[in-house]
Design a protein around this motif. Sequence first.
Motif, mmCIF file in Angstrom:
data_model
loop_
_atom_site.group_PDB
_atom_site.id
_atom_site.type_symbol
_atom_site.label_atom_id
_atom_site.label_comp_id
_atom_site.label_asym_id
_atom_site.label_seq_id
_atom_site.Cartn_x
_atom_site.Cartn_y
_atom_site.Cartn_z
ATOM 1 N N LYS A 1 0.853 -1.186 0.000
ATOM 2 C CA LYS A 1 0.000 0.000 0.000
ATOM 3 C C LYS A 1 0.890 1.237 0.000
ATOM 4 N N LEU A 2 0.735 2.040 -1.041
ATOM 5 C CA LEU A 2 1.493 3.278 -1.169
ATOM 6 C C LEU A 2 0.672 4.440 -0.629
ATOM 7 N N SER A 3 1.377 5.450 -0.121
ATOM 8 C CA SER A 3 0.729 6.664 0.374
ATOM 9 C C SER A 3 1.381 7.880 -0.267
ATOM 10 N N CYS A 4 0.567 8.923 -0.472
ATOM 11 C CA CYS A 4 1.067 10.188 -1.008
ATOM 12 C C CYS A 4 0.446 11.307 -0.177
ATOM 13 N N VAL A 5 1.294 12.077 0.468
ATOM 14 C CA VAL A 5 0.834 13.209 1.262
ATOM 15 C C VAL A 5 1.135 14.491 0.513
ATOM 16 N N ALA A 6 0.113 15.333 0.356
ATOM 17 C CA ALA A 6 0.247 16.584 -0.384
ATOM 18 C C ALA A 6 0.317 17.764 0.575
ATOM 19 N N VAL B 1 -10.246 6.281 -11.878
ATOM 20 C CA VAL B 1 -9.930 5.712 -13.187
ATOM 21 C C VAL B 1 -8.709 4.815 -13.018
ATOM 22 N N TYR B 2 -8.649 3.787 -13.872
ATOM 23 C CA TYR B 2 -7.545 2.836 -13.797
ATOM 24 C C TYR B 2 -7.060 2.476 -15.198
ATOM 25 N N ALA B 3 -5.772 2.185 -15.295
ATOM 26 C CA ALA B 3 -5.249 1.591 -16.513
ATOM 27 C C ALA B 3 -5.699 0.136 -16.572
ATOM 28 N N ASP B 4 -5.862 -0.366 -17.788
ATOM 29 C CA ASP B 4 -6.311 -1.750 -17.953
ATOM 30 C C ASP B 4 -5.366 -2.740 -17.271
ATOM 31 N N SER B 5 -4.086 -2.397 -17.242
ATOM 32 C CA SER B 5 -3.086 -3.313 -16.707
ATOM 33 C C SER B 5 -3.226 -3.556 -15.208
ATOM 34 N N VAL B 6 -3.950 -2.682 -14.500
ATOM 35 C CA VAL B 6 -4.057 -2.830 -13.045
ATOM 36 C C VAL B 6 -5.502 -2.971 -12.565
ATOM 37 N N LYS B 7 -6.462 -2.873 -13.463
ATOM 38 C CA LYS B 7 -7.868 -2.988 -13.066
ATOM 39 C C LYS B 7 -8.125 -4.299 -12.359
ATOM 40 N N GLY B 8 -8.841 -4.218 -11.244
ATOM 41 C CA GLY B 8 -9.171 -5.400 -10.478
ATOM 42 C C GLY B 8 -8.095 -5.803 -9.477
ATOM 43 N N ARG B 9 -6.918 -5.196 -9.583
ATOM 44 C CA ARG B 9 -5.822 -5.519 -8.658
ATOM 45 C C ARG B 9 -5.415 -4.326 -7.789
ATOM 46 N N PHE B 10 -5.481 -3.135 -8.348
ATOM 47 C CA PHE B 10 -5.084 -1.920 -7.632
ATOM 48 C C PHE B 10 -6.329 -1.111 -7.282
ATOM 49 N N THR B 11 -6.276 -0.434 -6.127
ATOM 50 C CA THR B 11 -7.363 0.440 -5.706
ATOM 51 C C THR B 11 -6.778 1.748 -5.202
ATOM 52 N N ILE B 12 -7.237 2.848 -5.787
ATOM 53 C CA ILE B 12 -6.828 4.172 -5.330
ATOM 54 C C ILE B 12 -7.905 4.713 -4.399
ATOM 55 N N SER B 13 -7.479 5.364 -3.330
ATOM 56 C CA SER B 13 -8.428 5.922 -2.369
ATOM 57 C C SER B 13 -7.816 7.178 -1.756
ATOM 58 N N GLN B 14 -8.599 7.847 -0.930
ATOM 59 C CA GLN B 14 -8.110 9.089 -0.344
ATOM 60 C C GLN B 14 -8.629 9.285 1.071
ATOM 61 N N ASP B 15 -7.898 10.077 1.806
ATOM 62 C CA ASP B 15 -8.327 10.562 3.124
ATOM 63 C C ASP B 15 -8.152 12.073 3.075
ATOM 64 N N ASN B 16 -9.248 12.764 2.825
ATOM 65 C CA ASN B 16 -9.161 14.205 2.624
ATOM 66 C C ASN B 16 -8.652 14.935 3.859
ATOM 67 N N ALA B 17 -9.040 14.466 5.032
ATOM 68 C CA ALA B 17 -8.595 15.117 6.259
ATOM 69 C C ALA B 17 -7.082 15.063 6.397
ATOM 70 N N LYS B 18 -6.493 13.975 5.918
ATOM 71 C CA LYS B 18 -5.041 13.813 6.001
ATOM 72 C C LYS B 18 -4.339 14.267 4.726
ATOM 73 N N LYS B 19 -5.119 14.757 3.746
ATOM 74 C CA LYS B 19 -4.552 15.186 2.457
ATOM 75 C C LYS B 19 -3.674 14.084 1.883
ATOM 76 N N THR B 20 -4.162 12.870 1.955
ATOM 77 C CA THR B 20 -3.385 11.705 1.557
ATOM 78 C C THR B 20 -4.159 10.877 0.543
ATOM 79 N N VAL B 21 -3.427 10.401 -0.453
ATOM 80 C CA VAL B 21 -3.969 9.492 -1.449
ATOM 81 C C VAL B 21 -3.213 8.167 -1.327
ATOM 82 N N TYR B 22 -3.942 7.083 -1.458
ATOM 83 C CA TYR B 22 -3.361 5.754 -1.289
ATOM 84 C C TYR B 22 -3.474 4.950 -2.581
#
Length: 122
Positions: free
Chosen positions: A18-23, A58-79
């Motif tokens: 699980k990757l995280s990105c803080v803005a 949105v997802y690229a075909d190569s990762v559909k069904g395997r990867f999930t992008i999500s967010q926590d707006n309070a933490k300004k973080t995307v996963y």
Amino acid sequence: VQLVESGGGSVQSGGSLKLSCVASGFDFSAWWMYWVRQAPGKEREGVAGIYRVTGDTVYADSVKGRFTISQDNAKKTVYLQMNSLKPDDTAMYYCAARSAGNRCYPEGYYYFWGQGTQVTVS
């Protein structure tokens, strides 16, 4: 403006990460946030995106069904939850942002970039 990724590492085929990105430093609340990867010897490709306002994804075909992008707006973080990882998923994964979107884009379409986090699948 900073986009800071974390969570990369080495994992065996079939595993998960699980990757995280803080803005920070900019108001990305109405932007599209993306995960973009670059495999060795290949161009960067967008693999997943999320619209901060609605949560549309949105997802690229190569990762559909395997990867999930999500967010926590309070933490300004995307996963990016990555399951069923394959050796072909080995790449540097970058967090990136653009002001509008409706699909995954190649490298030249993003306004802001993070420094990346390495994912290695063996």
